[in-house]
Design an enzyme around this catalytic site. Structure first.
Site, PDB file in Angstrom:
ATOM      1  N   ASP A  98      -2.847  13.045   6.975  1.00 13.58           N
ATOM      2  CA  ASP A  98      -1.397  13.053   6.767  1.00 13.58           C
ATOM      3  C   ASP A  98      -0.620  13.024   8.078  1.00 13.58           C
ATOM      4  OD1 ASP A  98      -1.919  13.105   4.072  1.00 13.58           O
ATOM      5  OD2 ASP A  98      -1.251  15.167   3.759  1.00 13.58           O
TER       6      ASP A  98
ATOM      7  N   HIS B 286      -3.915   5.292   5.563  1.00 11.70           N
ATOM      8  CA  HIS B 286      -3.786   6.597   4.907  1.00 11.70           C
ATOM      9  C   HIS B 286      -4.543   6.605   3.579  1.00 11.70           C
ATOM     10  CE1 HIS B 286      -1.468   9.808   2.687  1.00 11.70           C
ATOM     11  NE2 HIS B 286      -1.863  10.449   3.774  1.00 11.70           N
ATOM     12  N   ASP B 287      -4.394   5.536   2.791  1.00 10.77           N
ATOM     13  CA  ASP B 287      -5.143   5.429   1.529  1.00 10.77           C
ATOM     14  C   ASP B 287      -6.650   5.493   1.788  1.00 10.77           C
ATOM     15  OD1 ASP B 287      -2.719   5.123   0.248  1.00 10.77           O
ATOM     16  OD2 ASP B 287      -3.054   3.045  -0.362  1.00 10.77           O
TER      17      ASP B 287
ATOM     18  N   TYR C  85       0.783  -1.240   0.000  1.00 10.61           N
ATOM     19  CA  TYR C  85       0.000   0.000   0.000  1.00 10.61           C
ATOM     20  C   TYR C  85       0.813   1.286   0.000  1.00 10.61           C
ATOM     21  CZ  TYR C  85      -4.222  -2.668   0.519  1.00 10.61           C
ATOM     22  OH  TYR C  85      -5.260  -3.526   0.276  1.00 10.61           O
TER      23      TYR C  85
END
Length: 146
Positions: free
Chosen positions: A120, A75-76, A55
């Protein structure tokens, strides 16, 4: 005009044309790399995370190979949630602060910018906590990420 001036002018024009063809890096991804450096106190270059596991980097599929790869999947997924809200996570610029305890979002009033900054910052802190396994860098994703 002197021939030397024409050569200089030509060189400048060619340089500008070449620079215009370089695609710009999305601003948010540049900021994200700074957040990663802030969180890990510069202990690992950000390019180490661009092709790690299933990922970390472009895309993603299958089961994350370890804790760091899980950070990238989270995060994705966070960026996916941002897109559902109508945000453009790779283009959202935001204000952040790099302190002793890592990065923080600051003075953000717009919902999309706040959401993306939170994605982030949490990912950067997760990267800093997770062990890095060199064997999971540049893996064969077709075999290991089904």
């Amino acid at each position: 005009m002197y021939p030397a001036h024409l050569l200089v002018l030509l060189a400048v024009c060619v340089s500008l044309l070449g620079a215009a063809s370089i695609p710009p890096q999305p601003l948010n991804l540049v900021q994200f790399s700074y957040l990663i450096q802030c969180a890990n106190h510069g202990s690992r270059a950000t390019w180490h995370y661009t092709d790690y596991g299933c990922y970390c980097g472009k895309g993603g599929s299958g089961t994350p190979v370890d804790e760091l790869d899980r950070c990238c999947k989270i995060h994705d997924d966070c960026y996916g949630e941002a897109e559902k809200k109508g945000c453009y996570p790779k283009m959202s610029a935001y204000d952040y602060y790099c302190g002793e305890n890592g990065p923080y979002c600051r003075n953000i009033k717009k919902e999309c910018q706040r959401f993306v900054c939170d994605c982030d910052v949490e990912a950067a802190k997760c990267f800093a906590r997770a062990p890095y396994n060199d064997a999971n860098w540049n893996i064969d994703t077709k075999k290991r990420c089904q």
